[in-house]
Write an enzyme that holds these catalytic residues in place. Structure first.
Site, short mmCIF file in Angstrom:
data_model
loop_
_atom_site.label_atom_id
_atom_site.label_comp_id
_atom_site.label_asym_id
_atom_site.label_seq_id
_atom_site.Cartn_x
_atom_site.Cartn_y
_atom_site.Cartn_z
N GLN A 149 0.26 -0.73 11.03
CA GLN A 149 1.62 -1.13 10.69
C GLN A 149 2.64 -0.01 10.81
OE1 GLN A 149 2.76 -2.14 6.50
NE2 GLN A 149 2.98 -4.22 7.26
N TYR A 156 -10.49 -1.20 8.32
CA TYR A 156 -9.04 -1.12 8.40
C TYR A 156 -8.62 -0.55 9.76
CZ TYR A 156 -9.10 -1.68 3.28
OH TYR A 156 -9.30 -2.14 1.99
N SER A 183 -16.79 -4.77 -3.91
CA SER A 183 -15.46 -5.39 -3.84
C SER A 183 -15.61 -6.90 -3.75
CB SER A 183 -14.69 -4.87 -2.62
OG SER A 183 -13.42 -5.51 -2.51
N GLN A 232 -13.88 -3.75 -6.95
CA GLN A 232 -12.52 -3.72 -6.39
C GLN A 232 -12.08 -5.14 -6.06
OE1 GLN A 232 -10.25 -1.98 -2.51
NE2 GLN A 232 -11.45 -0.49 -3.65
N TRP A 278 -6.73 -4.28 -6.22
CA TRP A 278 -5.85 -4.25 -5.05
C TRP A 278 -4.79 -5.35 -5.17
CZ3 TRP A 278 -5.89 -8.37 -1.47
CH2 TRP A 278 -7.01 -9.21 -1.47
N ALA A 300 1.07 -8.31 -5.64
CA ALA A 300 0.88 -9.57 -4.91
C ALA A 300 1.48 -9.48 -3.51
CB ALA A 300 1.47 -10.74 -5.68
N GLN A 336 8.36 4.60 -1.43
CA GLN A 336 7.65 3.55 -2.14
C GLN A 336 6.56 4.13 -3.04
OE1 GLN A 336 6.43 1.30 1.34
NE2 GLN A 336 7.90 -0.32 0.90
#
Length: 337
Positions: A27, A54, A152, A177, A205, A209, A292
């Site tokens: 991204q 990822y 997870s 997770q 994580w 949302a 951020q």
């Protein structure tokens, strides 16, 4: 920054942990990703979470490069194994001994480290005997390639079975997770009580949302430029289900007075909210811009009074998803390749 013990272990992690799902290697550009990691370090974050899947292994490379000049002993680095990677052959996925042993070596190479602090089963593998998986994890730990084991999106029953095998093998399964936020509370009824009993902590994580709890998405309006919902590289797909719930978007706007009363941004309120749960060791945050990171870190150490926690529940009401069966649905029942 505040620090919490991970499970019933001696390991402490930063209660705001930096994760690079979606962003790194896909991204955002590498220099921006590196700037975000630097911002996390400057803010006192010492714990970093990634996964081999990822960006099909690229996210691990980006994180490894960004942390290359840091004192390794001052960091806690987590990664995961399960989902398809590489050319996605029949053994390039799952929790078989073959895939785990090959994946840990690949992750260490990409992260440019001799070991990870936490190695996590990214999902439950129905196609592999749990005994095989846990034996492989035990061998990874004994080889010094991982210090602790986590999982997870495992159900309470899966956690109990995995924890029992880990104990039998002499290794520490100390973390879970799951997704967790004000609007996604599926772990509260079963996973959290079981984890508390077993000495397992949550590293959660999507505490905001996927951006919905920041309040940036308004009912009936287009997604703001630069937001995840406007990202055509994958972010928009991940969030479309939430954006289709107009009642939820309206209720999120009603949380603004609560955030203002605490002198927090909406994002800070969301992150602080998950940290009120005593079984949560850390909230995972991501970032596409360094600022951020600074915003989210301000949620560390915040205590939300009981009356405001109750008001949040009243505002969100039946828009909250609580069904514990949602956890089981997150693990594919068949191999993905």
């Amino acid at each position: 920054m505040h620090f919490r013990h991970l499970g019933r272990s001696g390991l402490k992690i930063s209660e705001i942990t930096y994760g690079n799902w979606i962003t790194h290697g896909s991204q955002v550009e590498n220099d921006t990703a590196t700037a975000c990691v630097r911002a996390a370090l400057d803010a006192g974050i010492t714990s970093f979470d990634t996964a081999d899947v990822y960006a099909n292994t690229k996210a691990e490379e980006v994180l490894g490069a960004a942390l290359a000049h840091e004192r390794r002993e001052s960091l806690e680095i987590f990664t995961k194994v399960y989902f398809p990677t590489g050319p996605m052959g029949p053994n390039d996925t799952g929790l078989s001994r073959k895939h785990i042993m090959e994946s840990i070596n690949g992750s260490l190479r990409r992260l440019d480290t001799d070991y990870v602090d936490l190695y996590q089963a990214h999902r439950y593998d129905y196609a592999t005997p749990l005994e095989e998986t846990m034996q492989a994890f035990a061998d990874v730990v004994r080889a010094g390639k991982a210090l602790y084991i986590g999982v997870s999106e495992w159900t309470a029953e899966q956690l109990r079975a995995g924890h029992a095998l880990a104990k039998e093998l002499g290794i520490s399964l100390i973390s879970s997770q799951p997704q967790y936020s004000m609007v996604w509370r599926v772990i509260e009824d079963e996973v959290v009580p079981t984890s508390s009993e077993l000495g397992i902590s949550q590293i959660v994580w999507s505490p905001v949302a996927q951006g919905v709890l920041t309040g940036k998405y308004l009912p009936g309006q287009a997604a703001p430029d630069g937001s995840r919902a406007a990202d055509t590289k994958g972010g928009a797909k991940m969030i479309e289900g939430l954006l289709g719930r107009e009642d939820l978007l309206r209720r999120v706007q009603d949380l603004r007075p609560v955030a203002q009363e605490l002198d927090l941004t909406m994002a800070q309120l969301a992150v602080a909210w998950v940290l009120q749960n005593d079984n949560v060791a850390a909230a995972l945050i991501g970032a596409s811009r360094p600022e951020q990171v600074a915003e989210n870190v301000a949620a560390a150490g915040i205590r939300i009074p009981g009356e405001l926690m109750k008001r949040i529940d009243e505002i969100l009401a039946d828009s909250v998803v609580r069904d514990p069966r949602q956890t089981e649905k997150s693990s594919p029942t068949e191999r993905l390749c």
